[in-house]
Design an enzyme around this catalytic site. Sequence first.
Site, PDB file in Angstrom:
ATOM      1  N   HIS A   1       0.809  -1.217   0.000  1.00 60.20           N
ATOM      2  CA  HIS A   1       0.000   0.000   0.000  1.00 60.20           C
ATOM      3  C   HIS A   1       0.850   1.277   0.000  1.00 60.20           C
ATOM      4  CE1 HIS A   1      -3.756   1.881  -0.120  1.00 60.20           C
ATOM      5  NE2 HIS A   1      -4.358   1.362   0.949  1.00 60.20           N
TER       6      HIS A   1
ATOM      7  N   ASP B   1      -2.338   1.981  -4.411  1.00 57.05           N
ATOM      8  CA  ASP B   1      -3.558   2.313  -3.690  1.00 57.05           C
ATOM      9  C   ASP B   1      -4.673   1.352  -4.051  1.00 57.05           C
ATOM     10  OD1 ASP B   1      -2.380   4.529  -2.414  1.00 57.05           O
ATOM     11  OD2 ASP B   1      -2.756   5.798  -4.170  1.00 57.05           O
TER      12      ASP B   1
END
Length: 594
Positions: free
Chosen positions: A565, A569
């Site tokens: 992450h 995204d």
Amino acid sequence: MAKVEVIMPKMGESIQEGKILTWLKKEGDKVERDEILLEISTDKVDTEVPSPQAGILTKIYFPVGETVEVGKLIAELETDVNAAASAPAPAPAAPTPAPVVASAPVVAAAAAPVATPAPIPAPAPASGGSLTDIVMPKMGESIQEGKILNWLKKEGDKIDRDEILLEISTDKVDTEVPSPIAGTIAKLLFAVGDTVEVGKVIAQISTGAAATGSASAPAPAAPASVPAPASVAAAPAPAPVAPAPAPAYTNGGGAEVSRASGKRFYSPLVRTIARTESISAQELDAIAGTGLEGRVTKTDVLGYLDQRVSGRVVAPAPSAAPTAPTYAPSAPAAPSAPAPAAAPVTPADEQIFKKYGQNVEIIQMDRVRERIAEHMVMSVRTSPHVTLIAEADVTGIVRLRELHKKSFEAREGVKLTFTPFLISAIVEGMRKNPMTNVSVEGTKIIRHKRVNVGMATATPDGNLIVPVIKDADTQNLTGIARSVNDLANRARSKKLVPDDISGGTVTLTNFGTFNILTGTPIINQPQTVIVGAGAIEKRAVVRELDGQDVIVVRSMMYISVTMDHRVIDGSLGGMLLKSIVDAIHGMNEESIKL
């Protein structure tokens, strides 16, 4: 000047030749030890070949573009004899002058009583001989050190070029290191169990008249070198005569087991266990192997040890015929077998027993499992993991495979599994979302222009390894199927080389093999994506037909994408997962020709 040969290196058991891509030096150039001489390409990987010594490149035997067999002479270096000969003078007290002996020749016979005994052990070469350094090889870009598992030669032994000198263990694989030249083992600079940095000198091989036996007159000097160990601490030199009484079961853990017996191959790990646990060659030959092509695995050997300790089998006596697989119960040596199994209890073990009680078994992780554990913890600390899961209809793939699997195997010689279809879908997803095919270095994102897909593969010893299909985005389904089959077979038979498990940009792990629906795997650093595939199940699902909702039976699979992450995204990860699922849905008779 002393000549040093540069040969085409052996890059793996299955690799027999290499193609010269470019020479980085030309004839007449000076080179340093470990400086890159040339780049070569094999059928598995492109790699660089460093110079074994410092000197002048005097001869290049093959031009760019030439394909050369492993072991052939490709270049020659000349080293400065005078500079090398003067180097040992101030170092008679230092038994390991590694940086100085790039090519330390022995001085002429007249000077032998003064200079020769100190820097060189028993096998002192005759006039014109020289020492060649053997360095810890670089077994992959990310590998910085190796642990010495076993020396297959000792000081004073003769060795041929390409004959196995030692076995080493790295973070990824155990492998064998062949000798680059023929000669006599002059010095072993590290002991079994030592961990050595890549590029460090680990041994020295003496070449020249005495080593090669080319000079007829000085030939008697070679046997005369046997008493020479008196001037060196290495007294075991005369020990080669000892193996005569060693074939018995009670070999003290020191007897060597050859790499092959008939058509059966014994891996370095199996041979290391056999040596440590005093398992003779006859015993190994009698163990039923469960590995590929009947090979004996670590599990087979450990299972045999359990039986031997419990008294259910008895090791053969030295005179026992090697064809007696039943281990004659009259041999009285068996009761002594449990002795080596009783390992001393360490203070750490005592703490464990205090915590859990005595009804437990303490098992030390092997090196590979230790590295896996470290790698997993490092990955979780490095990357914030997020997992997305979607459902894919794989009915088209199931039908396509069922229709073509027999003809495909007959034509290609490999089985058609679901893995190539999944890898092909991952490649398509990465191609449509190139910012998921990335790595992270500090605050920089490294976008890879090629898609190299790793596939998690279980090995017979219970560990997991991830061989990599390089340039998967340039291969069709048939090519991917061949690569999958080749890498999987070599992973299970421990024939992978370090380059086979490096360079991945994304990994596939298949939970479905164990009938698991889905999971949240850990990212294989430095990658940023790992794709999971669950079990294929027939389920009732709703589909629209002529404007009406109908319930149909379809083959369904859960696909998961676990992403880093920091750089991927949710929206980008979602697009990747959707692209993979769409690619799966698009696989049918019309889109794929097998």
